[in-house]
Design a protein around this motif. Sequence first.
Motif, PDB file in Angstrom:
ATOM      1  N   ASP A  74       0.858  -1.064  -0.063  1.00  0.00           N
ATOM      2  CA  ASP A  74       0.021   0.023   0.070  1.00  0.00           C
ATOM      3  C   ASP A  74       0.992   1.245  -0.033  1.00  0.00           C
ATOM      4  OD1 ASP A  74       1.044   0.301   2.764  1.00  0.00           O
ATOM      5  OD2 ASP A  74      -0.946  -0.373   3.423  1.00  0.00           O
ATOM      6  N   ASP A  75       0.324   2.541   0.254  1.00  0.00           N
ATOM      7  CA  ASP A  75       1.081   3.729  -0.168  1.00  0.00           C
ATOM      8  C   ASP A  75       1.779   3.873   1.254  1.00  0.00           C
ATOM      9  OD1 ASP A  75      -0.956   4.405   1.603  1.00  0.00           O
ATOM     10  OD2 ASP A  75      -1.832   5.778   0.331  1.00  0.00           O
ATOM     11  N   SER A  80       1.257  -6.694   0.632  1.00  0.00           N
ATOM     12  CA  SER A  80      -0.033  -7.631   0.445  1.00  0.00           C
ATOM     13  C   SER A  80       0.631  -8.938   0.124  1.00  0.00           C
ATOM     14  CB  SER A  80      -0.649  -7.157  -0.586  1.00  0.00           C
ATOM     15  OG  SER A  80      -1.250  -5.526  -0.325  1.00  0.00           O
TER      16      SER A  80
END
Length: 328
Positions: A74-75, A80
């Motif tokens: 993610d940012d 993930s």
Amino acid sequence: MKYTKLLIPLILFLFVTLFPTDTHAASYGVSLTPPLLRVNIKPGKSITQVFTITNLNNEDKLLVARMVPFTQSDDKGNPSIDMKSSPSWLNYFSLANTYIKLGSPFTVKAKSSEQLILTLSVPANAILRDLYGTLLITTYSNVASVAYQGSQVSATIGANLLVTLHSDINPPTILKSGILPNTGAFFKVGNIYLADNITPLSFSASVKNEGNFTSETKGIFKVTGRNDTPAYLEGILPVYVISNTQRILLNTEGRNFSFSPNLSQIGFFKAVIQINSENSHTENSIDIFFFPFKIMAGLIFASIFLTVILRTNKTQKIVDKPIKTLDH
């Protein structure tokens, strides 16, 4: 018969409520160091890294270690992981411990530590690319006892591995950055942001890695005036950006970038985000025109207010002035 049907469920409810099964709480205090490993390795080479897992509890823990791949994050950089994926490069990893193997349970004594010796052996014909994986440590339970009724709770902790397979230490990649004002008194006209010069501005920034290899966000945020003279400088928090992902950029304190202008700063300025890593370079900027909008608005309002008061007083004097009459 009608009352019998109601009585049986009532008795069962009272029995469950008054004589519940004991609940056994379990603690899962486990730590793993280092939490992140960055590796550059040439094909045909091998390296080892020692990970230390510590059991912080007062009882022994049965654990199992696995290597799990991931390709996205993610940012904020959280991976993930894909538990179902089994790429062939997972075979590059193994544990050199005598009694501990990947995928097999092992015990860590209470209030003690165990070292996991992870070995990475890359074949000479391996494809030049990045490998992303997590050394996942999970509590292990294989108990089939009546005493353990209900749901079983497990805990997981992991260390992320960013591995680059290449003959160069820092193979080139492609970074693209972006910056926008986040909070403050401003509005946009075309490509220029008009901002008040007595109101602090905060900025949100990000970087995207469009290349095939990991990079690091080493750089600065700056605000420049005429002739690119720096009016403010702030460091960027160094973090890794894996391939084909985007990350939020923060300052060295882990916050959004900010700038507090003053009355003397009027005119055109630039807010610049600049990254100069070992394998890439990117720079992005926005144009800002600082002007004392709030002060001017206050002066205009004050002028209008004073004008209205003066006109009101003048009108009142005319009304209060006595009218002289002529005698015939």
